[in-house]
Write a protein that holds these residues in place. Structure first.
Motif, short mmCIF file in Angstrom:
data_model
loop_
_atom_site.label_atom_id
_atom_site.label_comp_id
_atom_site.label_asym_id
_atom_site.label_seq_id
_atom_site.Cartn_x
_atom_site.Cartn_y
_atom_site.Cartn_z
N ALA A 159 0.98 11.38 -8.72
CA ALA A 159 0.03 11.73 -9.78
C ALA A 159 -0.79 12.96 -9.40
CB ALA A 159 -0.90 10.55 -10.05
N MET A 160 -1.14 13.06 -8.13
CA MET A 160 -1.90 14.22 -7.68
C MET A 160 -1.04 15.49 -7.78
SD MET A 160 -3.89 14.54 -4.12
CE MET A 160 -5.64 14.61 -4.37
N ASP A 212 0.82 -1.20 0.00
CA ASP A 212 0.00 0.00 0.00
C ASP A 212 0.86 1.25 0.00
OD1 ASP A 212 -2.48 1.29 -0.03
OD2 ASP A 212 -2.35 1.66 2.13
N ASP A 241 1.54 2.29 -3.52
CA ASP A 241 0.33 2.81 -4.15
C ASP A 241 0.06 4.24 -3.69
OD1 ASP A 241 -1.98 2.67 -5.76
OD2 ASP A 241 -3.20 2.24 -3.99
N ARG A 242 0.24 4.51 -2.41
CA ARG A 242 0.04 5.86 -1.90
C ARG A 242 1.05 6.82 -2.51
NH1 ARG A 242 -1.26 5.48 4.55
NH2 ARG A 242 -3.29 4.51 4.32
N ARG A 284 -0.05 7.55 -6.05
CA ARG A 284 -1.20 8.47 -6.08
C ARG A 284 -0.80 9.88 -5.72
NH1 ARG A 284 -5.45 6.13 -2.31
NH2 ARG A 284 -3.84 4.68 -1.74
#
Length: 124
Positions: free
Chosen positions: A59-60, A49, A52-53, A56
């Motif tokens: 990307a943000m 995880d 993945d964080r 993200r």
């Protein structure tokens, strides 16, 4: 001179019923919070995880950067056009022309930044 169970200097004898009830409620709340935190941590963090964080978040950050570049281009273009209109009394033509130029500049910056981001990812 005997000490109590460690609940103060004189033990539970000097405690009022209200204090005992509050202490019991505080103990129950602490126990429930501990159980909730244990369940929350176990269910929220599956394996992998963290990656993945990070993806993200990256990307943000890229999305915020691209949107701010587009907005900045439009705002700067509009500001320059408004300034020319005020100085040269050509209202609203300078504003319209520079607003469009600012929009084009913002789109070019977004495409350039997004293209550079794709090249970095593809080359790695």
């Amino acid at each position: 001179m005997t000490q109590g169970t460690g609940h103060g200097e004189n033990g539970d004898r000097d405690r009022s019923p209200e204090e005992a009830a509050l202490s019991e409620r505080l103990g129950n709340l602490d126990q429930r919070l501990s159980e909730f935190r244990g369940r929350h941590v176990k269910t929220e963090q599956p394996a992998g995880d963290g990656e993945d964080r990070a993806a993200r978040a990256s990307a943000m950050a890229l999305g915020f950067r691209l949107s701010s570049e587009l907005v900045a281009g439009v705002v700067v273009g509009a500001g320059i056009g408004w300034g020319f209109d005020r100085l040269l009394s050509t209202s609203p033509f300078g504003f319209i022309v520079f607003l469009l130029l600012g929009f084009v500049a913002g789109v070019v910056n977004v495409v350039r930044t997004a293209g550079a981001g794709q090249n970095r990812r593809g080359g790695s």
